[in-house]
Design an enzyme around this catalytic site. Structure first.
Site, short mmCIF file in Angstrom:
data_model
loop_
_atom_site.label_atom_id
_atom_site.label_comp_id
_atom_site.label_asym_id
_atom_site.label_seq_id
_atom_site.Cartn_x
_atom_site.Cartn_y
_atom_site.Cartn_z
N CYS A 72 -2.00 8.07 7.85
CA CYS A 72 -2.89 6.91 7.70
C CYS A 72 -3.30 6.48 9.11
O CYS A 72 -2.43 6.32 9.98
CB CYS A 72 -2.18 5.78 6.97
SG CYS A 72 -3.07 4.20 7.08
N GLU A 130 0.86 -1.19 0.00
CA GLU A 130 0.00 0.00 0.00
C GLU A 130 0.89 1.23 0.00
O GLU A 130 1.87 1.29 0.71
CB GLU A 130 -0.86 0.02 1.26
CG GLU A 130 -1.90 -1.06 1.27
CD GLU A 130 -2.57 -1.16 2.63
OE1 GLU A 130 -2.12 -0.48 3.57
OE2 GLU A 130 -3.52 -1.93 2.73
N LYS A 131 0.52 2.20 -0.76
CA LYS A 131 1.35 3.39 -0.90
C LYS A 131 0.83 4.51 -0.02
O LYS A 131 -0.34 4.88 -0.08
CB LYS A 131 1.38 3.82 -2.36
CG LYS A 131 1.93 2.75 -3.30
CD LYS A 131 3.35 2.33 -2.92
CE LYS A 131 3.88 1.25 -3.86
NZ LYS A 131 5.14 0.68 -3.39
N HIS A 132 1.75 5.06 0.80
CA HIS A 132 1.39 6.12 1.75
C HIS A 132 2.15 7.41 1.53
O HIS A 132 1.76 8.45 2.05
CB HIS A 132 1.68 5.67 3.18
CG HIS A 132 0.84 4.54 3.65
ND1 HIS A 132 1.17 3.23 3.43
CD2 HIS A 132 -0.33 4.53 4.35
CE1 HIS A 132 0.24 2.45 3.96
NE2 HIS A 132 -0.69 3.20 4.53
N HIS A 182 -4.56 4.00 -2.11
CA HIS A 182 -4.62 3.57 -0.71
C HIS A 182 -6.07 3.26 -0.36
O HIS A 182 -6.98 3.90 -0.89
CB HIS A 182 -4.09 4.71 0.19
CG HIS A 182 -4.02 4.35 1.62
ND1 HIS A 182 -5.11 4.51 2.47
CD2 HIS A 182 -3.02 3.82 2.37
CE1 HIS A 182 -4.75 4.09 3.68
NE2 HIS A 182 -3.51 3.67 3.65
N HIS A 214 -9.85 2.22 7.53
CA HIS A 214 -8.47 2.39 7.06
C HIS A 214 -8.45 3.44 5.96
O HIS A 214 -8.97 3.22 4.86
CB HIS A 214 -7.96 1.03 6.53
CG HIS A 214 -6.53 1.06 6.08
ND1 HIS A 214 -5.98 0.05 5.36
CD2 HIS A 214 -5.54 1.99 6.26
CE1 HIS A 214 -4.70 0.33 5.10
NE2 HIS A 214 -4.43 1.51 5.63
N HIS A 242 -1.36 3.09 9.59
CA HIS A 242 0.08 2.94 9.31
C HIS A 242 0.92 4.16 9.67
O HIS A 242 2.11 4.20 9.36
CB HIS A 242 0.28 2.57 7.85
CG HIS A 242 -0.35 1.25 7.51
ND1 HIS A 242 -1.49 1.13 6.73
CD2 HIS A 242 -0.03 -0.02 7.89
CE1 HIS A 242 -1.83 -0.15 6.64
NE2 HIS A 242 -0.96 -0.86 7.33
FE LIG Z 1 -2.56 2.64 5.36
#
Ligand SMILES: [Fe+2]
Length: 115
Positions: free
Chosen positions: A103, A16-18, A46, A52, A106
């Protein structure tokens, strides 16, 4: 522990790209204004659910003398608004832009773009 110890960047990315991607468009906005575009999940979206999601993005500019200016903060309503925002900025005043994204699962992510 210091704040820099909890910030994550490109090296921490998983599937997943943050990391907030920063793009500068000089004269690309309406009436020729400069735009700084910040987006999370440009290539790999995302998740955007209540459970989330990317909760907010903040953009900072570093002036040519090193002073840091907070240029804007955007909060997103999960599932309704995507973490993709454009700020109208006097780009010529800055030598770099840095962004944070949060996030809810995350943590806090960072990225900078030097001009
Ligand atoms: Fe995330």
């Amino acid at each position: 522990m210091q704040f820099e110890d909890v910030l994550k960047g490109a090296k921490s990315e998983g599937k997943e790209k943050h990391v907030p991607v920063i793009e500068v468009g000089k004269g690309k906005g309406e009436a020729g204004v400069d735009i700084v575009h910040v987006v999370v999940g440009k290539e790999v979206p995302h998740p955007n659910t209540v459970e989330h999601h990317i909760d907010w993005i903040e953009l900072f500019g570093v002036k040519k003398d090193g002073q840091v200016i907070e240029l804007g903060r955007t909060a997103f309503a999960p599932s309704y608004a995507n973490p993709n925002v454009r700020y109208q900025v006097l780009v010529a005043e800055f030598k770099a832009f840095c962004a944070l994204s949060y996030c809810n699962i995350h943590g806090v992510w960072e990225n900078c773009l030097e001009l």
